[in-house]
Design a protein around this motif. Sequence first.
Motif, PDB file in Angstrom:
ATOM      1  N   VAL A  23       0.851  -1.208   0.000  1.00  0.00           N
ATOM      2  CA  VAL A  23       0.000   0.000   0.000  1.00  0.00           C
ATOM      3  C   VAL A  23       0.880   1.249   0.000  1.00  0.00           C
ATOM      4  O   VAL A  23       0.663   2.182  -0.787  1.00  0.00           O
ATOM      5  N   MET A  24       1.885   1.264   0.873  1.00  0.00           N
ATOM      6  CA  MET A  24       2.735   2.451   1.015  1.00  0.00           C
ATOM      7  C   MET A  24       3.423   2.838  -0.289  1.00  0.00           C
ATOM      8  O   MET A  24       3.689   4.008  -0.540  1.00  0.00           O
ATOM      9  N   GLN A  25       3.756   1.843  -1.097  1.00  0.00           N
ATOM     10  CA  GLN A  25       4.505   2.167  -2.318  1.00  0.00           C
ATOM     11  C   GLN A  25       3.609   2.694  -3.452  1.00  0.00           C
ATOM     12  O   GLN A  25       4.116   3.078  -4.505  1.00  0.00           O
ATOM     13  N   GLN A  26       2.303   2.761  -3.229  1.00  0.00           N
ATOM     14  CA  GLN A  26       1.423   3.265  -4.293  1.00  0.00           C
ATOM     15  C   GLN A  26       1.647   4.751  -4.569  1.00  0.00           C
ATOM     16  O   GLN A  26       1.562   5.200  -5.693  1.00  0.00           O
ATOM     17  N   ASN A  27       1.860   5.521  -3.502  1.00  0.00           N
ATOM     18  CA  ASN A  27       2.285   6.925  -3.664  1.00  0.00           C
ATOM     19  C   ASN A  27       2.867   7.422  -2.338  1.00  0.00           C
ATOM     20  O   ASN A  27       2.850   6.697  -1.350  1.00  0.00           O
ATOM     21  N   ASP A  28       3.350   8.658  -2.323  1.00  0.00           N
ATOM     22  CA  ASP A  28       4.097   9.132  -1.138  1.00  0.00           C
ATOM     23  C   ASP A  28       3.218   9.627  -0.005  1.00  0.00           C
ATOM     24  O   ASP A  28       3.716   9.919   1.080  1.00  0.00           O
ATOM     25  N   THR A  29       1.921   9.747  -0.261  1.00  0.00           N
ATOM     26  CA  THR A  29       1.086  10.350   0.774  1.00  0.00           C
ATOM     27  C   THR A  29       0.007   9.413   1.309  1.00  0.00           C
ATOM     28  O   THR A  29      -0.607   9.701   2.333  1.00  0.00           O
ATOM     29  N   ILE A  30      -0.227   8.320   0.610  1.00  0.00           N
ATOM     30  CA  ILE A  30      -1.331   7.437   1.016  1.00  0.00           C
ATOM     31  C   ILE A  30      -1.094   6.893   2.433  1.00  0.00           C
ATOM     32  O   ILE A  30       0.038   6.609   2.823  1.00  0.00           O
ATOM     33  N   GLU A  31      -2.191   6.781   3.205  1.00  0.00           N
ATOM     34  CA  GLU A  31      -2.066   6.261   4.569  1.00  0.00           C
ATOM     35  C   GLU A  31      -2.929   5.008   4.715  1.00  0.00           C
ATOM     36  O   GLU A  31      -3.852   4.778   3.925  1.00  0.00           O
ATOM     37  N   LEU A  32      -2.588   4.200   5.715  1.00  0.00           N
ATOM     38  CA  LEU A  32      -3.279   2.918   5.906  1.00  0.00           C
ATOM     39  C   LEU A  32      -3.703   2.779   7.365  1.00  0.00           C
ATOM     40  O   LEU A  32      -2.888   2.977   8.273  1.00  0.00           O
ATOM     41  N   LEU A  33      -4.978   2.476   7.565  1.00  0.00           N
ATOM     42  CA  LEU A  33      -5.505   2.238   8.919  1.00  0.00           C
ATOM     43  C   LEU A  33      -5.921   0.773   9.036  1.00  0.00           C
ATOM     44  O   LEU A  33      -6.773   0.309   8.282  1.00  0.00           O
ATOM     45  N   ILE A  34      -5.307   0.073   9.961  1.00  0.00           N
ATOM     46  CA  ILE A  34      -5.673  -1.322  10.242  1.00  0.00           C
ATOM     47  C   ILE A  34      -6.664  -1.325  11.408  1.00  0.00           C
ATOM     48  O   ILE A  34      -6.437  -0.661  12.420  1.00  0.00           O
ATOM     49  N   ILE A  35      -7.759  -2.061  11.233  1.00  0.00           N
ATOM     50  CA  ILE A  35      -8.681  -2.249  12.357  1.00  0.00           C
ATOM     51  C   ILE A  35      -8.548  -3.709  12.776  1.00  0.00           C
ATOM     52  O   ILE A  35      -9.066  -4.610  12.102  1.00  0.00           O
ATOM     53  N   ASP A  36      -7.821  -3.942  13.840  1.00  0.00           N
ATOM     54  CA  ASP A  36      -7.554  -5.333  14.250  1.00  0.00           C
ATOM     55  C   ASP A  36      -8.404  -5.718  15.456  1.00  0.00           C
ATOM     56  O   ASP A  36      -8.457  -4.996  16.442  1.00  0.00           O
ATOM     57  N   ASP A  37      -9.055  -6.868  15.334  1.00  0.00           N
ATOM     58  CA  ASP A  37      -9.967  -7.327  16.396  1.00  0.00           C
ATOM     59  C   ASP A  37      -9.258  -8.293  17.348  1.00  0.00           C
ATOM     60  O   ASP A  37      -9.714  -9.404  17.565  1.00  0.00           O
ATOM     61  N   ASN A  38      -8.155  -7.841  17.897  1.00  0.00           N
ATOM     62  CA  ASN A  38      -7.388  -8.641  18.851  1.00  0.00           C
ATOM     63  C   ASN A  38      -7.076 -10.026  18.266  1.00  0.00           C
ATOM     64  O   ASN A  38      -7.292 -11.053  18.923  1.00  0.00           O
ATOM     65  N   SER A  39      -6.558 -10.042  17.049  1.00  0.00           N
ATOM     66  CA  SER A  39      -6.243 -11.305  16.368  1.00  0.00           C
ATOM     67  C   SER A  39      -5.386 -12.203  17.249  1.00  0.00           C
ATOM     68  O   SER A  39      -4.299 -11.794  17.676  1.00  0.00           O
ATOM     69  N   PRO A  40      -5.836 -13.431  17.511  1.00  0.00           N
ATOM     70  CA  PRO A  40      -5.035 -14.333  18.347  1.00  0.00           C
ATOM     71  C   PRO A  40      -3.657 -14.632  17.762  1.00  0.00           C
ATOM     72  O   PRO A  40      -2.727 -14.974  18.500  1.00  0.00           O
ATOM     73  N   ASP A  41      -3.466 -14.468  16.449  1.00  0.00           N
ATOM     74  CA  ASP A  41      -2.159 -14.779  15.846  1.00  0.00           C
ATOM     75  C   ASP A  41      -1.157 -13.624  15.954  1.00  0.00           C
ATOM     76  O   ASP A  41      -0.043 -13.706  15.440  1.00  0.00           O
ATOM     77  N   GLY A  42      -1.554 -12.530  16.616  1.00  0.00           N
ATOM     78  CA  GLY A  42      -0.595 -11.441  16.847  1.00  0.00           C
ATOM     79  C   GLY A  42      -0.467 -10.441  15.703  1.00  0.00           C
ATOM     80  O   GLY A  42       0.516  -9.678  15.654  1.00  0.00           O
ATOM     81  N   THR A  43      -1.452 -10.382  14.810  1.00  0.00           N
ATOM     82  CA  THR A  43      -1.399  -9.411  13.707  1.00  0.00           C
ATOM     83  C   THR A  43      -1.204  -7.976  14.237  1.00  0.00           C
ATOM     84  O   THR A  43      -0.417  -7.203  13.693  1.00  0.00           O
ATOM     85  N   GLY A  44      -1.919  -7.651  15.321  1.00  0.00           N
ATOM     86  CA  GLY A  44      -1.850  -6.291  15.874  1.00  0.00           C
ATOM     87  C   GLY A  44      -0.431  -5.931  16.324  1.00  0.00           C
ATOM     88  O   GLY A  44       0.038  -4.812  16.079  1.00  0.00           O
ATOM     89  N   ALA A  45       0.249  -6.876  16.950  1.00  0.00           N
ATOM     90  CA  ALA A  45       1.620  -6.617  17.426  1.00  0.00           C
ATOM     91  C   ALA A  45       2.568  -6.420  16.241  1.00  0.00           C
ATOM     92  O   ALA A  45       3.489  -5.596  16.311  1.00  0.00           O
ATOM     93  N   ILE A  46       2.350  -7.141  15.158  1.00  0.00           N
ATOM     94  CA  ILE A  46       3.192  -6.947  13.962  1.00  0.00           C
ATOM     95  C   ILE A  46       3.008  -5.519  13.440  1.00  0.00           C
ATOM     96  O   ILE A  46       3.978  -4.831  13.108  1.00  0.00           O
ATOM     97  N   VAL A  47       1.763  -5.055  13.424  1.00  0.00           N
ATOM     98  CA  VAL A  47       1.490  -3.681  12.950  1.00  0.00           C
ATOM     99  C   VAL A  47       2.170  -2.672  13.873  1.00  0.00           C
ATOM    100  O   VAL A  47       2.794  -1.714  13.405  1.00  0.00           O
ATOM    101  N   ASP A  48       2.070  -2.891  15.182  1.00  0.00           N
ATOM    102  CA  ASP A  48       2.745  -1.984  16.136  1.00  0.00           C
ATOM    103  C   ASP A  48       4.220  -1.836  15.773  1.00  0.00           C
ATOM    104  O   ASP A  48       4.767  -0.730  15.771  1.00  0.00           O
ATOM    105  N   GLY A  49       4.860  -2.955  15.462  1.00  0.00           N
ATOM    106  CA  GLY A  49       6.288  -2.936  15.108  1.00  0.00           C
ATOM    107  C   GLY A  49       6.531  -2.145  13.836  1.00  0.00           C
ATOM    108  O   GLY A  49       7.454  -1.322  13.764  1.00  0.00           O
TER     109      GLY A  49
END
Length: 237
Positions: A23-49
């Motif tokens: 997503v980030m490489q599409q252009n220099d200004t685009i932003e991305l919002l993840i809405i994570d529902d406390n994924s048991p596999d740790g998706t949210g922690a990966i995003v934090d990193g």
Amino acid sequence: MKALVITPTYNEKENIEKLVKAVMQQNDTIELLIIDDNSPDGTGAIVDGLMLSEPRLHIIKRAGKLGLGSAYVTGFKYALQKGYEYILEMDADFSHNPNDIPRLLEAAQTNDLVIGSRYCNGINIINWPIERLMISYFASKYVRVITGMPIKDPTGGFKCFHRRVLEKIDLDNIHSEGYSFQIEMNYKAWIKGFKLKEISIVFTERVDGHSKMSKHIVYEAAWMVWKLRLLAILKAL
Ligand SMILES: Nc1nc2c(ncn2[C@@H]2O[C@H](COP(=O)(O)OP(=O)(O)OP(=O)(O)O)[C@@H](O)[C@H]2O)c(=O)[nH]1
Ligand SMILES: [Mg+2]
């Protein structure tokens, strides 16, 4: 031009890092919002990193699996409050190709709601079993007949709203999930007279991770089209 892609996630650890980069490489200004529902596999922690080195990445964490529709409503409210002009919906599993984002944004310059469509130029779905394809294809025709809405792919989840559309829809009154949520948002935009445009996309079944599709989501959508139609009739009386 301030654009925000909203991506709900539930157990997408195999996809999330690649998705953020794409997503980030599409252009220099685009932003991305993840809405994570406390994924048991740790998706949210990966995003934090990833957020440590990517200022255009944001996350809202919810306590548990609350569903796709309410995740988007949460994201839409965030987008309106923060002043984004173009607000996109996109899945995390690469069924939607991030490289199509610029075409959605371009069409959004002259339309109010742009829908990435699997059915506006033949049938563009890769790797679905024939039963699933038939259900989806005929479901889209069913929605069209019952609601009268001139959209070939009313259940698709890759789209771009101009903020003026979301400002006019009562987001606190949207309670549907899954396919039904997509139909309801399209219908409410259409009935208010906004300009809808379908552009052709290729949808590819997920390679990594697991589907969260359920029969319940299909039944919910089957009922929703009648509800929308009946409400429109009652309002016209
Ligand atoms: N936050 C949140 N995200 C969800 C929820 N359910 C699904 N998602 C995400 O919504 C997107 C679409 O869900 P999918 O499981 O891919 O559903 P689908 O596209 O109908 O099914 P497949 O493509 O066959 O997997 C993905 O990014 C999921 O991670 C949920 O309850 N909460
Ligand atoms: Mg998917």
